[in-house]
Design a protein around this motif. Structure first.
Motif, PDB file in Angstrom:
ATOM      1  N   ALA A   1      18.839  -5.744  -0.119  1.00 35.46           N
ATOM      2  CA  ALA A   1      18.432  -5.849  -1.523  1.00 35.46           C
ATOM      3  C   ALA A   1      19.656  -5.761  -2.429  1.00 35.46           C
ATOM      4  O   ALA A   1      20.659  -5.126  -2.093  1.00 35.46           O
ATOM      5  CB  ALA A   1      17.443  -4.753  -1.877  1.00 35.46           C
ATOM      6  N   PHE A   2      19.576  -6.389  -3.581  1.00 33.49           N
ATOM      7  CA  PHE A   2      20.687  -6.385  -4.535  1.00 33.49           C
ATOM      8  C   PHE A   2      20.126  -6.420  -5.947  1.00 33.49           C
ATOM      9  O   PHE A   2      18.953  -6.744  -6.162  1.00 33.49           O
ATOM     10  CB  PHE A   2      21.617  -7.581  -4.290  1.00 33.49           C
ATOM     11  N   ALA A   3      20.964  -6.088  -6.928  1.00 26.31           N
ATOM     12  CA  ALA A   3      20.497  -5.991  -8.309  1.00 26.31           C
ATOM     13  C   ALA A   3      21.133  -7.015  -9.238  1.00 26.31           C
ATOM     14  O   ALA A   3      20.633  -7.245 -10.335  1.00 26.31           O
ATOM     15  CB  ALA A   3      20.773  -4.586  -8.859  1.00 26.31           C
ATOM     16  N   GLN A   4      22.241  -7.623  -8.825  1.00 28.51           N
ATOM     17  CA  GLN A   4      22.961  -8.544  -9.703  1.00 28.51           C
ATOM     18  C   GLN A   4      23.336  -9.810  -8.947  1.00 28.51           C
ATOM     19  O   GLN A   4      23.316  -9.849  -7.718  1.00 28.51           O
ATOM     20  CB  GLN A   4      24.231  -7.884 -10.257  1.00 28.51           C
ATOM     21  N   GLN A   5      23.702 -10.837  -9.727  1.00 25.34           N
ATOM     22  CA  GLN A   5      24.107 -12.101  -9.114  1.00 25.34           C
ATOM     23  C   GLN A   5      25.159 -12.777  -9.989  1.00 25.34           C
ATOM     24  O   GLN A   5      25.082 -12.739 -11.221  1.00 25.34           O
ATOM     25  CB  GLN A   5      22.893 -13.019  -8.956  1.00 25.34           C
ATOM     26  N   PHE A   6      26.172 -13.372  -9.325  1.00 30.47           N
ATOM     27  CA  PHE A   6      27.177 -14.180 -10.024  1.00 30.47           C
ATOM     28  C   PHE A   6      26.723 -15.637 -10.009  1.00 30.47           C
ATOM     29  O   PHE A   6      26.366 -16.178  -8.965  1.00 30.47           O
ATOM     30  CB  PHE A   6      28.534 -14.080  -9.329  1.00 30.47           C
ATOM     31  N   GLU A   7      26.778 -16.287 -11.169  1.00 37.18           N
ATOM     32  CA  GLU A   7      26.385 -17.696 -11.252  1.00 37.18           C
ATOM     33  C   GLU A   7      27.004 -18.304 -12.498  1.00 37.18           C
ATOM     34  O   GLU A   7      27.246 -17.620 -13.493  1.00 37.18           O
ATOM     35  CB  GLU A   7      24.853 -17.819 -11.305  1.00 37.18           C
ATOM     36  N   ASN A   8      27.261 -19.598 -12.456  1.00 36.74           N
ATOM     37  CA  ASN A   8      27.783 -20.308 -13.620  1.00 36.74           C
ATOM     38  C   ASN A   8      26.915 -20.052 -14.847  1.00 36.74           C
ATOM     39  O   ASN A   8      25.687 -20.059 -14.766  1.00 36.74           O
ATOM     40  CB  ASN A   8      27.818 -21.814 -13.350  1.00 36.74           C
ATOM     41  N   GLY A   9      27.573 -19.864 -15.983  1.00 33.49           N
ATOM     42  CA  GLY A   9      26.858 -19.731 -17.241  1.00 33.49           C
ATOM     43  C   GLY A   9      26.297 -18.359 -17.513  1.00 33.49           C
ATOM     44  O   GLY A   9      25.616 -18.162 -18.524  1.00 33.49           O
ATOM     45  N   GLN A  10      26.587 -17.393 -16.653  1.00 28.49           N
ATOM     46  CA  GLN A  10      26.078 -16.041 -16.822  1.00 28.49           C
ATOM     47  C   GLN A  10      27.241 -15.060 -17.022  1.00 28.49           C
ATOM     48  O   GLN A  10      28.330 -15.259 -16.486  1.00 28.49           O
ATOM     49  CB  GLN A  10      25.262 -15.601 -15.607  1.00 28.49           C
ATOM     50  N   PRO A  11      27.026 -13.990 -17.789  1.00 29.26           N
ATOM     51  CA  PRO A  11      28.045 -12.939 -17.865  1.00 29.26           C
ATOM     52  C   PRO A  11      28.215 -12.274 -16.502  1.00 29.26           C
ATOM     53  O   PRO A  11      27.287 -12.256 -15.686  1.00 29.26           O
ATOM     54  CB  PRO A  11      27.458 -11.948 -18.888  1.00 29.26           C
ATOM     55  N   ILE A  12      29.400 -11.729 -16.254  1.00 29.13           N
ATOM     56  CA  ILE A  12      29.629 -11.038 -14.996  1.00 29.13           C
ATOM     57  C   ILE A  12      28.771  -9.773 -14.944  1.00 29.13           C
ATOM     58  O   ILE A  12      28.492  -9.149 -15.968  1.00 29.13           O
ATOM     59  CB  ILE A  12      31.129 -10.704 -14.831  1.00 29.13           C
ATOM     60  N   TYR A  13      28.311  -9.420 -13.749  1.00 27.75           N
ATOM     61  CA  TYR A  13      27.447  -8.257 -13.518  1.00 27.75           C
ATOM     62  C   TYR A  13      26.119  -8.353 -14.278  1.00 27.75           C
ATOM     63  O   TYR A  13      25.602  -7.373 -14.803  1.00 27.75           O
ATOM     64  CB  TYR A  13      28.168  -6.955 -13.872  1.00 27.75           C
ATOM     65  N   SER A  14      25.561  -9.566 -14.324  1.00 25.34           N
ATOM     66  CA  SER A  14      24.241  -9.761 -14.924  1.00 25.34           C
ATOM     67  C   SER A  14      23.162  -9.347 -13.921  1.00 25.34           C
ATOM     68  O   SER A  14      23.238  -9.678 -12.741  1.00 25.34           O
ATOM     69  CB  SER A  14      24.033 -11.228 -15.310  1.00 25.34           C
ATOM     70  N   TYR A  15      22.135  -8.663 -14.410  1.00 24.26           N
ATOM     71  CA  TYR A  15      21.056  -8.212 -13.535  1.00 24.26           C
ATOM     72  C   TYR A  15      20.127  -9.373 -13.182  1.00 24.26           C
ATOM     73  O   TYR A  15      19.666 -10.109 -14.053  1.00 24.26           O
ATOM     74  CB  TYR A  15      20.268  -7.084 -14.195  1.00 24.26           C
ATOM     75  N   TYR A  16      19.886  -9.515 -11.895  1.00 21.34           N
ATOM     76  CA  TYR A  16      19.007 -10.560 -11.363  1.00 21.34           C
ATOM     77  C   TYR A  16      17.904  -9.841 -10.592  1.00 21.34           C
ATOM     78  O   TYR A  16      18.109  -9.387  -9.459  1.00 21.34           O
ATOM     79  CB  TYR A  16      19.808 -11.489 -10.448  1.00 21.34           C
ATOM     80  N   LEU A  17      16.736  -9.703 -11.219  1.00 24.99           N
ATOM     81  CA  LEU A  17      15.701  -8.821 -10.688  1.00 24.99           C
ATOM     82  C   LEU A  17      14.312  -9.439 -10.814  1.00 24.99           C
ATOM     83  O   LEU A  17      14.071 -10.317 -11.647  1.00 24.99           O
ATOM     84  CB  LEU A  17      15.700  -7.486 -11.450  1.00 24.99           C
TER      85      LEU A  17
END
Length: 221
Positions: free
Chosen positions: A114-130
């Motif tokens: 399990a994880f709480a964040q994701q790196f992806e184009n167009g997103q701020p660093i350390y954005s929560y992906y939940l």
């Protein structure tokens, strides 16, 4: 490798009793270090090999403000106050369109992978992906939406500081205050430990709010 651009203004007013500065900056960082999946490093096969990415940029930018005012400025007695503020943002860009990297691993029983964040184009660093919690079904099992960016990040958008100092002859007194705002903290302890099954099955302590929910002991973390 980082390249920075910036501009600033320093000023003095009221016969040098009020001083300050305003700065603006943009910093682009490339050749980011990344744990390449599927390429194990020696001697353990359980960890990735780290390498520099040839594509992609992490861009950070912001405004920084600083003020200092001499309230009293005499031979024996001096009193200064100062304040500073910074407003920062970040953006991941320039990676291949398919690039996505899970990060912020969540630890605990039943949370492997399990994880709480994701790196992806167009997103701020350390954005929560939940996945967002939608309540319980009629059997007390948790319902969730599909995982998505929730518009929150771990890095502060605003940092504030305040300092004051007083000196009288051979004595001085100083105080400092600091605050960070606009960021969110993921409560891993709450997710990993505070659920009904943890108390009923494992005989562990939980919070009062969890003990009084409709959650089933069969519900997973």
């Amino acid at each position: 490798t980082s390249t920075s651009y910036g501009a600033g203004v320093d000023f003095e007013l009221l016969k040098n009793r009020l001083t300050g500065s305003i700065d603006y900056f943009i910093k682009d960082t490339k050749d980011l270090i990344y744990g390449v999946p599927g390429i194990a490093s020696s001697p353990s096969s359980g960890y990735p090999q780290f390498a520099n990415l040839e594509e992609g940029v992490l861009q950070t930018k912001g405004v920084e403000l600083a003020l200092n005012y001499k309230i009293i400025n005499s031979q024996d007695l001096n009193w200064d106050i100062s304040a500073n503020a910074s407003f920062n943002s970040s953006l991941i860009k320039g990676f291949p369109s398919a690039f996505k990297q899970n990060t912020a691993q969540i630890d605990g029983s039943g949370l492997t992978g399990a994880f709480a964040q994701q790196f992806e184009n167009g997103q701020p660093i350390y954005s929560y992906y939940l996945a967002e919690f939608l309540g319980y079904d009629n059997k007390g099992i948790s319902l969730y939406s599909d995982a998505k960016y929730v518009g929150k990040q771990a890095l502060p958008k605003m940092n504030l500081g305040f300092n004051t100092s007083v000196s009288y002859k051979g004595f001085d007194l100083a105080a400092s205050f600091y605050g960070a705002f606009g960021h969110y903290i993921y409560n891993n302890t709450n997710n990993a430990l505070f659920y009904t099954g943890h108390a009923l099955i494992k005989s562990k302590n939980i919070t009062e709010s969890v003990a009084n929910t409709e959650q089933s002991a069969n519900d997973t973390t």
